[in-house]
Design an enzyme around this catalytic site. Structure first.
Site, PDB file in Angstrom:
ATOM      1  N   ASP A  94       0.856  -1.187   0.000  1.00 16.32           N
ATOM      2  CA  ASP A  94       0.000   0.000   0.000  1.00 16.32           C
ATOM      3  C   ASP A  94       0.890   1.233   0.000  1.00 16.32           C
ATOM      4  O   ASP A  94       1.988   1.219   0.574  1.00 16.32           O
ATOM      5  CB  ASP A  94      -0.910   0.009   1.230  1.00 16.32           C
ATOM      6  CG  ASP A  94      -2.004  -1.044   1.160  1.00 16.32           C
ATOM      7  OD1 ASP A  94      -2.436  -1.373   0.044  1.00 16.32           O
ATOM      8  OD2 ASP A  94      -2.429  -1.527   2.225  1.00 16.32           O
ATOM      9  N   ASP A 129      -6.892  -1.488  -4.669  1.00 17.10           N
ATOM     10  CA  ASP A 129      -7.964  -1.163  -3.731  1.00 17.10           C
ATOM     11  C   ASP A 129      -8.887  -0.101  -4.320  1.00 17.10           C
ATOM     12  O   ASP A 129     -10.107  -0.170  -4.154  1.00 17.10           O
ATOM     13  CB  ASP A 129      -7.388  -0.654  -2.408  1.00 17.10           C
ATOM     14  CG  ASP A 129      -6.502  -1.667  -1.712  1.00 17.10           C
ATOM     15  OD1 ASP A 129      -6.696  -2.880  -1.915  1.00 17.10           O
ATOM     16  OD2 ASP A 129      -5.603  -1.232  -0.961  1.00 17.10           O
TER      17      ASP A 129
END
Length: 168
Positions: free
Chosen positions: A128, A146
């Site tokens: 991330d 995401d």
């Protein structure tokens, strides 16, 4: 003479543009994650704007680090879940390729799900790097996969709302 039937929009050829979109999202996701892994060490951060940073975070769980500290089994659980979802989505695309908003949503979810599955298989975690914040509050870091999954989910809801509205 009998007229030849044309292939339905739901045939394999009709889903190719949606699979191409999913592949494009997957490639973009993996490219950005490769850049983050190449240029950032775990925990590094670059301020981009007063409300956005680029960071390197490893997520061993799912959304919002759900089950991140579960001991390792969650890697395989979320990998299997992502692969099962991908197979189901391909099956749905085959049957509904002519439904544009629905198929767009599924393609976004497919590309995102496979992007995160690749991370779990290659690294054991999801990379991330997008960190949005305001007044000391940080939204959990996330990535392009995401984002694609979120856009897809919103489009699925919108598609269903439009479908219900048109059926009344």
């Amino acid at each position: 003479m009998a007229k030849a039937k044309s292939a339905p929009a739901s045939s394999a050829g009709g889903m190719l543009p949606w699979l191409a979109l999913a592949l494009l999202l997957l490639v973009a996701d993996q490219l950005t994650k490769t850049l983050v892994l190449g240029y950032y060490q775990l925990g590094d951060s670059t301020v981009v704007t007063p409300f956005f940073n680029l960071v390197r975070v490893h997520n061993f769980g799912a959304a919002f680090s759900f089950l991140a500290s579960a001991g390792g089994w969650q890697r395989w659980f979320f990998t299997a879940l992502g692969l099962a979802a991908a197979l189901f989505i391909v099956w749905m695309l085959r049957a509904h390729a002519g439904q544009k908003l629905f198929s767009f949503a599924l393609a976004c979810i497919l590309g995102g799900a496979l992007g995160n599955v690749i991370d779990r298989l290659m690294h054991g975690y999801v990379v991330d790097f997008l960190d949005f914040h305001w007044a000391g509050w940080h939204f959990p870091a996330f990535n392009l996969a995401d984002s694609a999954i979120t856009v897809g989910a919103v489009c699925l809801v919108l598609d269903e709302l439009l479908r219900v509205r048109h059926s009344q």
